[in-house]
Design a protein around this motif. Structure first.
Motif, PDB file in Angstrom:
ATOM      1  N   THR A  57      22.753 -46.591  -7.065  1.00  0.00           N
ATOM      2  CA  THR A  57      21.627 -45.661  -7.033  1.00  0.00           C
ATOM      3  C   THR A  57      21.692 -44.827  -5.751  1.00  0.00           C
ATOM      4  O   THR A  57      21.391 -43.636  -5.773  1.00  0.00           O
ATOM      5  N   ILE A  58      22.121 -45.425  -4.668  1.00  0.00           N
ATOM      6  CA  ILE A  58      22.322 -44.680  -3.414  1.00  0.00           C
ATOM      7  C   ILE A  58      23.419 -43.631  -3.600  1.00  0.00           C
ATOM      8  O   ILE A  58      23.250 -42.462  -3.239  1.00  0.00           O
ATOM      9  N   ASP A  59      24.544 -44.050  -4.187  1.00  0.00           N
ATOM     10  CA  ASP A  59      25.639 -43.109  -4.418  1.00  0.00           C
ATOM     11  C   ASP A  59      25.240 -42.009  -5.392  1.00  0.00           C
ATOM     12  O   ASP A  59      25.625 -40.843  -5.213  1.00  0.00           O
ATOM     13  N   ALA A  60      24.480 -42.355  -6.420  1.00  0.00           N
ATOM     14  CA  ALA A  60      24.045 -41.349  -7.394  1.00  0.00           C
ATOM     15  C   ALA A  60      23.177 -40.287  -6.710  1.00  0.00           C
ATOM     16  O   ALA A  60      23.352 -39.087  -6.944  1.00  0.00           O
ATOM     17  N   ARG A  61      22.269 -40.724  -5.873  1.00  0.00           N
ATOM     18  CA  ARG A  61      21.437 -39.765  -5.126  1.00  0.00           C
ATOM     19  C   ARG A  61      22.315 -38.881  -4.236  1.00  0.00           C
ATOM     20  O   ARG A  61      22.079 -37.680  -4.130  1.00  0.00           O
ATOM     21  N   ALA A  62      23.325 -39.470  -3.624  1.00  0.00           N
ATOM     22  CA  ALA A  62      24.234 -38.699  -2.764  1.00  0.00           C
ATOM     23  C   ALA A  62      24.990 -37.649  -3.572  1.00  0.00           C
ATOM     24  O   ALA A  62      25.372 -36.604  -3.038  1.00  0.00           O
ATOM     25  N   HIS A  63      25.207 -37.900  -4.879  1.00  0.00           N
ATOM     26  CA  HIS A  63      25.862 -36.931  -5.765  1.00  0.00           C
ATOM     27  C   HIS A  63      24.858 -35.974  -6.397  1.00  0.00           C
ATOM     28  O   HIS A  63      25.208 -35.213  -7.294  1.00  0.00           O
ATOM     29  N   GLY A  64      23.588 -36.046  -5.979  1.00  0.00           N
ATOM     30  CA  GLY A  64      22.582 -35.111  -6.470  1.00  0.00           C
ATOM     31  C   GLY A  64      21.771 -35.595  -7.658  1.00  0.00           C
ATOM     32  O   GLY A  64      21.004 -34.820  -8.241  1.00  0.00           O
TER      33      GLY A  64
END
Length: 157
Positions: A57-64
């Motif tokens: 979920t952290i990585d997904a947010r980082a990808h927008g």
């Protein structure tokens, strides 16, 4: 829950490197990064892997990725937030993750074929296989969520 083995990656370094290599190849396979993170989160939800849910979920947010879509992912079939192509990838994710229950039904495969080429289906399947492997390691050794810091795309599982 406390970790069972905190340094399991170091204790099996060759195997861990191989799984990281697989993850790097998946990342280079042409799968849309947003779809890739959705796959990782959804498989992790199904498997109950808190560590991987936190990470992706952290990585997904980082990808927008939006909070709304992340929150709705557990009920993706019921909302208007996902494209037909993403829905096909999520159907495949669920079927492969739960392979012992459904053996990837023909209707799931046919829905994926409407949106992806054969090579893309193979790459999607490798992405699902990889996250399921990471989930099983993190769950077995009780990797503790809440400490993940985003890394470069090549290093994230």
């Amino acid at each position: 829950m406390p970790a069972r083995i905190e340094n399991y990656a170091k204790l099996s370094a060759p195997q861990t490197r191989a799984l990281y290599q697989l993850q790097q190849e998946v990342g280079k396979s042409g799968i849309d990064p947003t779809t890739l993170e959705l796959i990782k989160i959804r498989a992790s939800q199904i498997n109950g892997c808190a560590f991987c849910i936190d990470m992706h979920t952290i990585d997904a947010r980082a990808h927008g990725e939006t909070e709304q879509r992340i929150y709705a992912l557990n009920a993706w079939e019921e909302g208007p937030f996902f494209t037909d192509k993403e829905r096909a990838a999520l159907k495949l994710t669920e079927a492969v993750t739960r392979v012992s229950e459904s053996h990837v039904p023909d209707e799931v495969y046919e829905s994926v074929r409407q949106h992806y080429s054969e090579a893309e289906i193979v790459n999607l399947t490798w992405a699902i296989v990889a996250i399921n492997a990471w989930n099983r390691l993190a769950i077995t050794f009780r990797a503790e969520p809440g400490h993940y810091k985003p890394q470069t795309a090549a290093k994230a599982s």
